[in-house]
Design a protein around this motif. Structure first.
Motif, PDB file in Angstrom:
ATOM      1  N   LYS A  28      79.198  24.279  32.853  1.00 15.17           N
ATOM      2  CA  LYS A  28      79.310  25.586  32.200  1.00 15.17           C
ATOM      3  C   LYS A  28      79.852  25.438  30.770  1.00 15.17           C
ATOM      4  O   LYS A  28      80.305  24.348  30.378  1.00 15.17           O
ATOM      5  CB  LYS A  28      80.210  26.471  33.054  1.00 15.17           C
ATOM      6  CG  LYS A  28      79.590  26.895  34.396  1.00 15.17           C
ATOM      7  CD  LYS A  28      80.625  27.691  35.182  1.00 15.17           C
ATOM      8  CE  LYS A  28      80.036  28.405  36.371  1.00 15.17           C
ATOM      9  NZ  LYS A  28      81.088  29.217  37.044  1.00 15.17           N
ATOM     10  N   HIS A  71      76.520  39.245  41.791  1.00 16.50           N
ATOM     11  CA  HIS A  71      77.845  39.691  41.330  1.00 16.50           C
ATOM     12  C   HIS A  71      77.790  40.955  40.484  1.00 16.50           C
ATOM     13  O   HIS A  71      78.831  41.400  39.981  1.00 16.50           O
ATOM     14  CB  HIS A  71      78.523  38.561  40.552  1.00 16.50           C
ATOM     15  CG  HIS A  71      78.724  37.329  41.372  1.00 16.50           C
ATOM     16  ND1 HIS A  71      79.541  37.302  42.483  1.00 16.50           N
ATOM     17  CD2 HIS A  71      78.193  36.081  41.264  1.00 16.50           C
ATOM     18  CE1 HIS A  71      79.510  36.089  43.014  1.00 16.50           C
ATOM     19  NE2 HIS A  71      78.693  35.332  42.315  1.00 16.50           N
ATOM     20  N   PHE A  76      84.633  41.386  37.441  1.00 20.28           N
ATOM     21  CA  PHE A  76      84.569  40.269  36.489  1.00 20.28           C
ATOM     22  C   PHE A  76      83.172  40.053  35.913  1.00 20.28           C
ATOM     23  O   PHE A  76      82.955  39.147  35.111  1.00 20.28           O
ATOM     24  CB  PHE A  76      85.057  38.969  37.157  1.00 20.28           C
ATOM     25  CG  PHE A  76      84.278  38.566  38.384  1.00 20.28           C
ATOM     26  CD1 PHE A  76      83.098  37.853  38.283  1.00 20.28           C
ATOM     27  CD2 PHE A  76      84.743  38.906  39.657  1.00 20.28           C
ATOM     28  CE1 PHE A  76      82.379  37.477  39.409  1.00 20.28           C
ATOM     29  CE2 PHE A  76      84.033  38.531  40.789  1.00 20.28           C
ATOM     30  CZ  PHE A  76      82.842  37.816  40.664  1.00 20.28           C
ATOM     31  N   LEU A  80      81.964  37.516  32.997  1.00 25.22           N
ATOM     32  CA  LEU A  80      81.159  36.378  33.445  1.00 25.22           C
ATOM     33  C   LEU A  80      79.911  36.218  32.572  1.00 25.22           C
ATOM     34  O   LEU A  80      79.556  35.103  32.169  1.00 25.22           O
ATOM     35  CB  LEU A  80      80.789  36.580  34.923  1.00 25.22           C
ATOM     36  CG  LEU A  80      79.894  35.541  35.576  1.00 25.22           C
ATOM     37  CD1 LEU A  80      80.512  34.149  35.527  1.00 25.22           C
ATOM     38  CD2 LEU A  80      79.609  35.936  37.042  1.00 25.22           C
ATOM     39  N   ARG A 104      79.148  21.149  46.454  1.00 26.18           N
ATOM     40  CA  ARG A 104      80.206  22.180  46.499  1.00 26.18           C
ATOM     41  C   ARG A 104      81.570  21.559  46.780  1.00 26.18           C
ATOM     42  O   ARG A 104      82.572  21.947  46.201  1.00 26.18           O
ATOM     43  CB  ARG A 104      79.893  23.231  47.574  1.00 26.18           C
ATOM     44  CG  ARG A 104      78.689  24.092  47.295  1.00 26.18           C
ATOM     45  CD  ARG A 104      78.914  25.221  46.355  1.00 26.18           C
ATOM     46  NE  ARG A 104      79.785  26.259  46.854  1.00 26.18           N
ATOM     47  CZ  ARG A 104      80.011  27.392  46.197  1.00 26.18           C
ATOM     48  NH1 ARG A 104      79.428  27.629  45.013  1.00 26.18           N
ATOM     49  NH2 ARG A 104      80.822  28.302  46.684  1.00 26.18           N
ATOM     50  N   THR A 110      86.453  27.945  44.040  1.00 22.85           N
ATOM     51  CA  THR A 110      86.069  28.753  42.874  1.00 22.85           C
ATOM     52  C   THR A 110      87.216  28.891  41.880  1.00 22.85           C
ATOM     53  O   THR A 110      87.011  28.787  40.675  1.00 22.85           O
ATOM     54  CB  THR A 110      85.617  30.158  43.348  1.00 22.85           C
ATOM     55  OG1 THR A 110      84.518  29.990  44.238  1.00 22.85           O
ATOM     56  CG2 THR A 110      85.197  31.027  42.176  1.00 22.85           C
ATOM     57  N   ARG A 121      87.079  20.953  39.766  1.00 21.68           N
ATOM     58  CA  ARG A 121      87.879  22.109  39.332  1.00 21.68           C
ATOM     59  C   ARG A 121      89.372  21.847  39.512  1.00 21.68           C
ATOM     60  O   ARG A 121      90.190  22.284  38.705  1.00 21.68           O
ATOM     61  CB  ARG A 121      87.441  23.355  40.107  1.00 21.68           C
ATOM     62  CG  ARG A 121      86.077  23.894  39.655  1.00 21.68           C
ATOM     63  CD  ARG A 121      85.513  24.852  40.666  1.00 21.68           C
ATOM     64  NE  ARG A 121      84.346  25.598  40.194  1.00 21.68           N
ATOM     65  CZ  ARG A 121      83.590  26.347  40.980  1.00 21.68           C
ATOM     66  NH1 ARG A 121      83.869  26.452  42.279  1.00 21.68           N
ATOM     67  NH2 ARG A 121      82.561  27.005  40.486  1.00 21.68           N
ATOM     68  N   SER A 129      88.253  32.099  35.354  1.00 23.50           N
ATOM     69  CA  SER A 129      87.199  32.514  34.412  1.00 23.50           C
ATOM     70  C   SER A 129      86.617  31.331  33.648  1.00 23.50           C
ATOM     71  O   SER A 129      85.627  31.477  32.926  1.00 23.50           O
ATOM     72  CB  SER A 129      87.749  33.532  33.414  1.00 23.50           C
ATOM     73  OG  SER A 129      88.225  34.657  34.112  1.00 23.50           O
ATOM     74  N   ASN A 131      85.844  27.933  35.063  1.00 24.05           N
ATOM     75  CA  ASN A 131      85.923  26.989  36.190  1.00 24.05           C
ATOM     76  C   ASN A 131      84.867  25.881  36.142  1.00 24.05           C
ATOM     77  O   ASN A 131      84.528  25.278  37.155  1.00 24.05           O
ATOM     78  CB  ASN A 131      85.936  27.738  37.522  1.00 24.05           C
ATOM     79  CG  ASN A 131      84.655  28.492  37.784  1.00 24.05           C
ATOM     80  OD1 ASN A 131      83.738  28.481  36.952  1.00 24.05           O
ATOM     81  ND2 ASN A 131      84.570  29.123  38.935  1.00 24.05           N
TER      82      ASN A 131
HETATM   83  P1  IDP Z   1      81.282  29.935  42.872  1.00 24.38           P
HETATM   84  O1  IDP Z   1      80.908  29.626  41.435  1.00 24.38           O
HETATM   85  O2  IDP Z   1      82.403  29.045  43.356  1.00 24.38           O
HETATM   86  O3  IDP Z   1      80.103  29.963  43.798  1.00 24.38           O
HETATM   87  P2  IDP Z   1      81.250  32.842  42.993  1.00 24.38           P
HETATM   88  O4  IDP Z   1      82.109  33.656  43.881  1.00 24.38           O
HETATM   89  O5  IDP Z   1      79.791  32.738  43.303  1.00 24.38           O
HETATM   90  O6  IDP Z   1      81.927  31.401  42.863  1.00 24.38           O
HETATM   91  O7  IDP Z   1      81.417  33.431  41.527  1.00 24.38           O
HETATM   92  C1  IDP Z   1      80.541  33.065  40.500  1.00 24.38           C
HETATM   93  C2  IDP Z   1      81.326  32.809  39.247  1.00 24.38           C
HETATM   94  O8  IDP Z   1      81.906  34.029  38.802  1.00 24.38           O
HETATM   95  C3  IDP Z   1      82.531  31.874  39.409  1.00 24.38           C
HETATM   96  O9  IDP Z   1      82.184  30.506  39.376  1.00 24.38           O
HETATM   97  C4  IDP Z   1      83.377  32.271  38.217  1.00 24.38           C
HETATM   98  O10 IDP Z   1      82.827  31.741  37.003  1.00 24.38           O
HETATM   99  C5  IDP Z   1      83.165  33.781  38.210  1.00 24.38           C
HETATM  100  N1  IDP Z   1      84.186  34.474  38.991  1.00 24.38           N
HETATM  101  C6  IDP Z   1      84.247  34.628  40.330  1.00 24.38           C
HETATM  102  N2  IDP Z   1      85.325  35.331  40.713  1.00 24.38           N
HETATM  103  C7  IDP Z   1      85.971  35.635  39.567  1.00 24.38           C
HETATM  104  C8  IDP Z   1      87.165  36.378  39.281  1.00 24.38           C
HETATM  105  O11 IDP Z   1      87.852  36.894  40.163  1.00 24.38           O
HETATM  106  N3  IDP Z   1      87.514  36.483  37.964  1.00 24.38           N
HETATM  107  C9  IDP Z   1      86.780  35.944  36.954  1.00 24.38           C
HETATM  108  N4  IDP Z   1      85.642  35.245  37.180  1.00 24.38           N
HETATM  109  C10 IDP Z   1      85.245  35.093  38.460  1.00 24.38           C
END
Ligand code: IDP
Ligand code: MG
Length: 169
Positions: A28, A71, A76, A80, A104, A110, A121, A129, A131
């Protein structure tokens, strides 16, 4: 060897062994900015999944919305979109037995603040935000996501000379 075709993502099954899968990985914007693309690739190579496709791409809003359609509406989501379109990303297809879950678990949770040390990570991040890395969460998502980023002819299925010592194949 039994071959199954499933949107190009599930590739083959060896006896009752694990299914060979493809998965989409993104280094990313924060990973690219911090010079961690190579580290991400190295860790996946060392783990044993096989690189099958790679390109740098500056994600536009339309692709971002399609990639993160699950999402839409979450608090968020706007942040995002801004984050994922802020700089180019390095998009990759990785392949191998159980590639989706192998990637994974190499990525970690996450929220980097909760990710285990030893994961990408958990070793390089602390902010949800920022990750660092994306990996498809299922074979079905992988099929959908790979199609968004790659043409079939941009993905190579190949074998390493010492494949049997890595994947048993
Ligand atoms: P993942 O990337 O581990 O599969 P997902 O729940 O699919 O996680 O979320 C997609 C992306 O959205 C995350 O990787 C992160 O960049 C962002 N994200 C998820 N939850 C949050 C949050 O609570 N705050 C800010 N960004 C978030
Ligand atoms: Mg996800």
């Amino acid at each position: 060897m039994r071959y199954i075709k499933d949107n190009g993502t599930r590739i083959s099954v060896r006896g009752d062994g694990p299914v060979t899968e493809r998965t989409l990985v993104l280094a990313k914007p924060d990973a690219v900015a911090r010079g961690l693309t190579g580290e991400i690739i190295s860790r996946l190579e060392a783990r044993g999944v096989r690189l099958a496709g790679l390109k740098m791409i500056w994600i536009d809003e339309d692709l971002a919305k399609r990639h993160y359609s699950a999402h839409v509406g979450k608090p968020f989501f706007e942040g995002l979109l801004k984050y994922i379109t802020s700089l180019p990303v390095v998009a990759m297809v990785w392949e191998g037995p159980s590639a989706v879950s192998v990637v994974r678990s190499t990525m970690g949770a996450t929220n980097p603040a909760q990710a285990q040390p030893g994961t990408i990570r958990g070793d390089f991040g602390m902010d949800i935000s920022n990750n660092l890395v994306h990996g498809s969460d299922s074979v079905e998502s992988a099929g959908r996501e790979i199609e968004l980023f790659f043409k079939e002819e941009e993905i190579y299925s190949w074998k390493r000379p010492h494949e049997k010592y890595i994947t048993g194949e």
